[in-house]
Scaffold this motif. Structure first.
Motif, PDB file in Angstrom:
ATOM      1  N   VAL A  92      -1.814   0.252   0.244  1.00  0.00           N
ATOM      2  CA  VAL A  92      -2.826  -0.319  -0.420  1.00  0.00           C
ATOM      3  C   VAL A  92      -3.649   0.527  -1.312  1.00  0.00           C
ATOM      4  O   VAL A  92      -3.984   0.540  -2.497  1.00  0.00           O
ATOM      5  N   GLY A  93      -3.979   1.518  -0.458  1.00  0.00           N
ATOM      6  CA  GLY A  93      -4.756   2.680  -1.181  1.00  0.00           C
ATOM      7  C   GLY A  93      -4.268   3.270  -2.196  1.00  0.00           C
ATOM      8  O   GLY A  93      -4.888   3.769  -3.448  1.00  0.00           O
ATOM      9  N   GLU A  94      -3.027   3.668  -2.108  1.00  0.00           N
ATOM     10  CA  GLU A  94      -2.079   4.219  -3.145  1.00  0.00           C
ATOM     11  C   GLU A  94      -1.964   3.457  -4.375  1.00  0.00           C
ATOM     12  O   GLU A  94      -2.031   3.802  -5.484  1.00  0.00           O
ATOM     13  N   LEU A  95      -1.724   2.092  -3.906  1.00  0.00           N
ATOM     14  CA  LEU A  95      -1.386   0.895  -5.025  1.00  0.00           C
ATOM     15  C   LEU A  95      -2.732   0.888  -5.933  1.00  0.00           C
ATOM     16  O   LEU A  95      -2.892   1.092  -7.108  1.00  0.00           O
ATOM     17  N   GLN A  96      -3.811   1.135  -5.257  1.00  0.00           N
ATOM     18  CA  GLN A  96      -5.263   0.951  -5.888  1.00  0.00           C
ATOM     19  C   GLN A  96      -5.405   2.124  -6.753  1.00  0.00           C
ATOM     20  O   GLN A  96      -5.861   1.877  -7.842  1.00  0.00           O
ATOM     21  N   LYS A  97      -4.992   3.097  -6.278  1.00  0.00           N
ATOM     22  CA  LYS A  97      -5.222   4.678  -6.928  1.00  0.00           C
ATOM     23  C   LYS A  97      -4.363   4.771  -8.100  1.00  0.00           C
ATOM     24  O   LYS A  97      -4.884   4.793  -9.236  1.00  0.00           O
ATOM     25  N   GLN A  98      -3.152   4.124  -8.129  1.00  0.00           N
ATOM     26  CA  GLN A  98      -2.243   4.241  -9.217  1.00  0.00           C
ATOM     27  C   GLN A  98      -2.826   3.215 -10.407  1.00  0.00           C
ATOM     28  O   GLN A  98      -2.577   3.318 -11.468  1.00  0.00           O
TER      29      GLN A  98
ATOM     30  N   SER B 152     -11.688  -4.674  -4.757  1.00  0.00           N
ATOM     31  CA  SER B 152     -11.703  -6.337  -4.435  1.00  0.00           C
ATOM     32  C   SER B 152     -10.910  -7.164  -5.323  1.00  0.00           C
ATOM     33  O   SER B 152     -10.351  -8.157  -5.215  1.00  0.00           O
ATOM     34  N   THR B 153     -10.741  -6.260  -6.386  1.00  0.00           N
ATOM     35  CA  THR B 153      -9.781  -6.947  -7.457  1.00  0.00           C
ATOM     36  C   THR B 153      -8.460  -7.079  -7.017  1.00  0.00           C
ATOM     37  O   THR B 153      -7.511  -7.802  -7.122  1.00  0.00           O
ATOM     38  N   LEU B 154      -7.930  -5.767  -6.583  1.00  0.00           N
ATOM     39  CA  LEU B 154      -6.407  -5.587  -6.027  1.00  0.00           C
ATOM     40  C   LEU B 154      -6.542  -6.555  -4.850  1.00  0.00           C
ATOM     41  O   LEU B 154      -5.389  -7.343  -4.817  1.00  0.00           O
ATOM     42  N   SER B 155      -7.220  -7.123  -3.936  1.00  0.00           N
ATOM     43  CA  SER B 155      -7.084  -7.823  -2.873  1.00  0.00           C
ATOM     44  C   SER B 155      -6.974  -9.160  -3.460  1.00  0.00           C
ATOM     45  O   SER B 155      -6.196  -9.941  -2.775  1.00  0.00           O
ATOM     46  N   HIS B 156      -7.849  -9.656  -4.324  1.00  0.00           N
ATOM     47  CA  HIS B 156      -7.663 -10.849  -4.991  1.00  0.00           C
ATOM     48  C   HIS B 156      -6.223 -11.085  -5.447  1.00  0.00           C
ATOM     49  O   HIS B 156      -5.777 -12.176  -5.174  1.00  0.00           O
TER      50      HIS B 156
ATOM     51  N   TYR C  52       0.138  -1.705   4.543  1.00  0.00           N
ATOM     52  CA  TYR C  52       1.318  -1.374   3.307  1.00  0.00           C
ATOM     53  C   TYR C  52       1.615  -2.887   2.801  1.00  0.00           C
ATOM     54  O   TYR C  52       1.839  -3.788   3.416  1.00  0.00           O
ATOM     55  N   CYS C  53       1.955  -2.785   1.449  1.00  0.00           N
ATOM     56  CA  CYS C  53       2.450  -3.962   0.810  1.00  0.00           C
ATOM     57  C   CYS C  53       3.951  -3.615   0.430  1.00  0.00           C
ATOM     58  O   CYS C  53       4.360  -2.678   0.087  1.00  0.00           O
TER      59      CYS C  53
END
Length: 107
Positions: free
Chosen positions: A35-41, A47-51, A72-73
């Protein structure tokens, strides 16, 4: 796949951010992406990513798995395949050819 569920799945993929998330997860392969890598990219707030992930999880296009302290997603390829099959199951039914060049999108 039921028509109403397919419509709901397509609605969730109809948002640019969710489609971008899903495309990255598809490209990540079966190992998925933290998730952290996805957010970084994506350069979006957590909070937006989680939504948006919640929306994709609710229609079974994405699943999450915790490995130690990392979440992981993963793209659910089989459910994407089911959606594609639903959309194409009656393609060209009753037509002599597979493709009518006069009805292409963009012409």
């Amino acid at each position: 796949m039921e028509l109403n569920f397919a419509a709901t799945v397509l609605k969730e993929l109809g948002h640019a951010t969710r489609l971008g998330i899903y495309k990255r997860l598809i490209k990540a392969g079966h190992q998925g992406m933290a998730v952290g890598e996805l957010q970084k990219q994506l350069e979006i707030p957590a909070s937006t990513l989680s939504h948006h992930l919640s929306s994709l999880i609710s229609v079974t296009l994405v699943r999450q798995e915790r490995q130690g302290r990392t979440l992981y997603c993963h793209a659910c390829y089989e459910n994407l395949g089911a959606l594609i099959a639903f959309l194409t199951e009656e393609c060209c039914k009753g037509a002599d050819g597979l493709h009518d060049t006069n009805n292409d999108i963009g012409e």
